[in-house]
Every structure is written in structure tokens, then in C-alpha cells.
Design a protein around this motif. Sequence first.
Motif, PDB file in Angstrom:
ATOM      1  N   SER A 319       0.967  -1.183   0.048  1.00  0.00           N
ATOM      2  CA  SER A 319      -0.061   0.109   0.032  1.00  0.00           C
ATOM      3  C   SER A 319       0.685   1.059  -0.053  1.00  0.00           C
ATOM      4  CB  SER A 319      -0.768   0.074   1.317  1.00  0.00           C
ATOM      5  OG  SER A 319      -1.870  -1.197   1.231  1.00  0.00           O
ATOM      6  N   THR A 320       1.928   1.204   0.891  1.00  0.00           N
ATOM      7  CA  THR A 320       2.784   2.487   0.762  1.00  0.00           C
ATOM      8  C   THR A 320       3.454   2.507  -0.403  1.00  0.00           C
ATOM      9  OG1 THR A 320       3.247   1.773   3.119  1.00  0.00           O
ATOM     10  CG2 THR A 320       4.746   3.241   2.067  1.00  0.00           C
ATOM     11  N   LEU A 321       3.884   1.440  -1.003  1.00  0.00           N
ATOM     12  CA  LEU A 321       4.726   1.678  -2.372  1.00  0.00           C
ATOM     13  C   LEU A 321       3.634   2.190  -3.402  1.00  0.00           C
ATOM     14  CD1 LEU A 321       6.820  -1.749  -2.315  1.00  0.00           C
ATOM     15  CD2 LEU A 321       7.596   0.576  -2.026  1.00  0.00           C
ATOM     16  N   GLU A 322       2.285   1.597  -3.440  1.00  0.00           N
ATOM     17  CA  GLU A 322       1.370   2.053  -4.515  1.00  0.00           C
ATOM     18  C   GLU A 322       1.246   3.427  -4.288  1.00  0.00           C
ATOM     19  OE1 GLU A 322      -2.006  -0.374  -3.828  1.00  0.00           O
ATOM     20  OE2 GLU A 322      -1.134  -2.020  -4.989  1.00  0.00           O
ATOM     21  N   ALA A 323       0.927   3.937  -2.890  1.00  0.00           N
ATOM     22  CA  ALA A 323       0.610   5.436  -2.578  1.00  0.00           C
ATOM     23  C   ALA A 323       2.113   6.127  -3.164  1.00  0.00           C
ATOM     24  CB  ALA A 323       0.567   5.691  -1.216  1.00  0.00           C
ATOM     25  N   LYS A 324       3.245   5.739  -2.806  1.00  0.00           N
ATOM     26  CA  LYS A 324       4.449   6.474  -3.504  1.00  0.00           C
ATOM     27  C   LYS A 324       4.365   6.728  -4.875  1.00  0.00           C
ATOM     28  CE  LYS A 324       7.374   5.636   0.521  1.00  0.00           C
ATOM     29  NZ  LYS A 324       8.796   5.178   0.866  1.00  0.00           N
ATOM     30  N   MET A 328       4.305   9.560  -7.119  1.00  0.00           N
ATOM     31  CA  MET A 328       5.269   9.955  -8.207  1.00  0.00           C
ATOM     32  C   MET A 328       4.774  10.015  -9.697  1.00  0.00           C
ATOM     33  SD  MET A 328       8.314   7.394  -7.009  1.00  0.00           S
ATOM     34  CE  MET A 328       9.449   7.673  -8.196  1.00  0.00           C
ATOM     35  N   GLU A 329       3.687   9.245 -10.029  1.00  0.00           N
ATOM     36  CA  GLU A 329       2.956   9.167 -11.187  1.00  0.00           C
ATOM     37  C   GLU A 329       2.562  10.665 -11.499  1.00  0.00           C
ATOM     38  OE1 GLU A 329       0.487   6.209 -11.416  1.00  0.00           O
ATOM     39  OE2 GLU A 329       2.003   4.636 -11.881  1.00  0.00           O
ATOM     40  N   THR A 330       1.779  11.241 -10.517  1.00  0.00           N
ATOM     41  CA  THR A 330       1.246  12.379 -10.507  1.00  0.00           C
ATOM     42  C   THR A 330       2.360  13.440 -10.592  1.00  0.00           C
ATOM     43  OG1 THR A 330      -0.481  11.703  -8.737  1.00  0.00           O
ATOM     44  CG2 THR A 330      -0.314  14.075  -8.994  1.00  0.00           C
ATOM     45  N   THR A 336       5.834  16.681 -16.944  1.00  0.00           N
ATOM     46  CA  THR A 336       5.835  16.249 -18.199  1.00  0.00           C
ATOM     47  C   THR A 336       5.185  17.414 -18.872  1.00  0.00           C
ATOM     48  OG1 THR A 336       6.007  13.924 -17.949  1.00  0.00           O
ATOM     49  CG2 THR A 336       5.366  14.663 -19.957  1.00  0.00           C
ATOM     50  N   ASN A 337       4.098  17.741 -18.454  1.00  0.00           N
ATOM     51  CA  ASN A 337       3.070  18.627 -18.918  1.00  0.00           C
ATOM     52  C   ASN A 337       3.997  20.133 -19.099  1.00  0.00           C
ATOM     53  OD1 ASN A 337       1.275  17.053 -19.519  1.00  0.00           O
ATOM     54  ND2 ASN A 337      -0.027  17.413 -17.596  1.00  0.00           N
ATOM     55  N   THR A 338       4.400  20.482 -17.994  1.00  0.00           N
ATOM     56  CA  THR A 338       5.181  21.660 -17.810  1.00  0.00           C
ATOM     57  C   THR A 338       6.317  21.684 -18.868  1.00  0.00           C
ATOM     58  OG1 THR A 338       4.599  21.701 -15.313  1.00  0.00           O
ATOM     59  CG2 THR A 338       6.697  23.160 -16.308  1.00  0.00           C
ATOM     60  N   LEU A 339       7.089  20.530 -18.901  1.00  0.00           N
ATOM     61  CA  LEU A 339       8.197  20.362 -19.801  1.00  0.00           C
ATOM     62  C   LEU A 339       7.918  20.574 -21.398  1.00  0.00           C
ATOM     63  CD1 LEU A 339      11.218  19.783 -20.185  1.00  0.00           C
ATOM     64  CD2 LEU A 339      10.814  17.473 -20.341  1.00  0.00           C
ATOM     65  N   VAL A 340       6.761  19.985 -21.668  1.00  0.00           N
ATOM     66  CA  VAL A 340       6.200  20.162 -23.067  1.00  0.00           C
ATOM     67  C   VAL A 340       5.742  21.485 -23.347  1.00  0.00           C
ATOM     68  CG1 VAL A 340       4.199  19.539 -24.683  1.00  0.00           C
ATOM     69  CG2 VAL A 340       5.392  17.603 -23.252  1.00  0.00           C
TER      70      VAL A 340
END
Length: 410
Positions: A319-324, A328-330, A336-340
Motif C-alpha cells: 500500500s505504501t509503495l502504491e501510494a508512493k 510519483m506518477e502525479t 511532463t506537461n510543464t516540460l512540453v
Amino acid sequence: MRNNNILTTAIILLFLAHFEGARINTNEDRYPSPRMVILGATGVGKSSLANVLIGRARDYKNTDQERECFAVSAQAEEGKSGVTQETCHEVGPWLGVGENITIVDTPGFGVDKLEEEEATIDGLVNFLRNDIKYVDAFVIAFKQMDNRVTSGFKTMVKIVGGIFGEEFWDNVIIEATFWSYSIDNIEKRGGQTEKDWLEGTPKRTLDGTAPNVDNLTAVYIDTYYRKSDSHQVTKFNENTQKLLDFAKQKKPFHCKDIKAVKHDLRKLQEEKEKLEQQKKDIEQQKRALEESCEHEKDELNQSLATAQQNLTQFELQISTLEAKSIKMETKMGHGTNTLVLVSFGLMIVGLILGLCTMWWMKQRQKENKPGVYEDDDDSDDDIDKKEEASDHSVGTSSTASLENNNRKSV
């Protein structure tokens, strides 16, 4: 041939003489023959009969404190079931006037206490085997009024048969105590004869135990007979003489090979103890198995709890890893959007700058070389004019060709 017969006869006579001499020399002086052993259940009247046979009163009181036998109408010792507590003997004249005989009085069989019964058996066997050694007659006494088999009599028969063996029954004679020859008691018996009584309870009981049950005889000695009644006196004398003749005529029974036997109650008790021990062993094994199973159960529960705990921790880690990962994905999504956008902005800026730079450079070139750029402009105009003339010529030729084709078709 005749000499051989004489020799054989002499050897036999010498053997018999030696045997009789050995018997006399061993203990005949202490236990004069005939020797009679009185057996029976407790309270049957053995001691009264023993006293009368050696000329004592039927209610004789034994004054010897060390020998609890030959006592009649006395209170039993505290904790004991009968008056006679040990096997003992008395020597006295037959009926008080005849030759000396040996009478052995025994404790009664069929008592309630197993230890007392076993003591009776051991005492009887030891006395007969080690002391008296020979017996001429075994008198089995029981009450004439007992028309049914008592437990004491059954016990006595089994024990006696086990102690002495089959040969013992050749020296057995039955005594019916309290068999009165008074007119009143004769009438009470309702015509029952001595033979009828003997064929009844005694022989029915001994059938299957005594091998010579059909040949057993009985005497009917009433120790409470009235001396004033001539008929009772006659019957008393007849039966006592029958007993004396029986003892004298029988071959002495050797007691050297007799042995004590286990009482039926002792056998049952030992079997019970054996079963109880087996039960205890089974219960102990059961407890051991239960403890082993409980221990294994505890270990399994502990292992299961540990596994459950590890699983919970593992799920928590997941659960902790999934939350992380989601976090991280968020974060990565926003970056990525900012970079684009930044890249696109930079590209636009670069393009604008490039165009401005190219425009600026052309302006500079025009300033530095104006003629060149004017000729170039003219050249460009000429080129445009040439392209328009070419397009016009092409269109004209195409129209001419089309017209020629139409003519031909016409």
C-alpha cells in the motif's frame, strides 16, 4: 520261581515296614492317627464337632489366649469374621474314652474379607504340608438346614479342590451339622431321609468338582443330642463310629505336594488392577497425545499468526509503495506537461528569433549592397514575367491541340 516270589514279598514287606516306620518315627507321636481335618464355612459348627469328637463339651471355651481355635459360642475377635482364626490341632481320646486321635480345626471359609480368606488358605496349607504331613479323613461340614448352596460353601469347594487336587476326594466325608434325631425335628424334615439330603444340595454342588461324587458318603452327628433320649444316643454312636471307621480304613493322604491357590476374589482383584493399570496407561498416552497435539496446535497457531503478521506488513508495504507510485506518477505527470509547454514555448521563441534574425540579416545586406538587391528584385520580376509567358504559351498550345482534335473527329 518260588524263591523269586518270596524275595518279592520280602521286599514289599520291608518297604511297607519302612514306610510305616517312617510315618511313626516322623510325627506319629505328636499327631496320633487317625487324623481328621474339619473344613467348612464360617459358623457351620466345626469347632463344636471337633470338641465333641475328643470328649469335650460342645460349648467348650478355649482358655489358651495364644490359640484361637476349638472355641464355641464366643465372640469373634474385633475385625475378624469367625471365632477360629487359625489352623490348629488337638490330641485327645476318641469321644473322651477311646484311643487318642488328632483333630484339626480350621477357620471358616467364605468370609467377606479377602485378606482373611487368603490367610486361612496359607495357614491351612502350611500346617498340613509342613507339620501334620498326613491326613486320614477330611470332614466337610455344613448345616443340614442349608437347602441351597451358600456363597461360603461354593468358595470352600473351589479352594479345597484347588489346594488338594483330585486324590483328596477319596478321603472326604460329608458331615451334616445340626441334624437332630429328636421326634420334633424328624417331623419338621417332612420325611426327608439322610440319603435324600445327601443327594440334594451336597452332591449337586460337588458335581463337576469331586470326581467321585456318586461314591461320597455322609455322617449325621448331632453335637446337641439329648443323652436322655436313647434314639438320639444310638444315632450319635452309629454316626461317630462310621466316621472313625472311615478314617481308619482310608489310605492316608500325603500333604507334601499341596500348594496354596489364589482366591477367586484375588484373581478378580488382580485382573481389575491390571485393567486399571491399562486404563491409566491409555489415559497417560491420551494425555501425552493431547499435549503433543496442543503443542503442535500452538506452534501452528503461532506460525499462522506470524504469517498473518508478515502478510499484513507486506500488504502495508505494498500500500505504501502504491501510494508512493501514485504520488510519483502525479508528480511526473505535472512535470511532463510543464516540460512540453516549456519546450513548445522555447520552440516558438526560437522560431521567432530565427525569423527575426533572418529578416535582420537581410536588412543589413540590403543596406550594405543596395544594387545587388535591386537587381535581384528585377530578376525576380523578370522571372515572374517569364513564368506567366510560359503559362500563357502552354495554355495556347493546349487550346490549339484541342481544336485540332475536334476537327479530326469531325
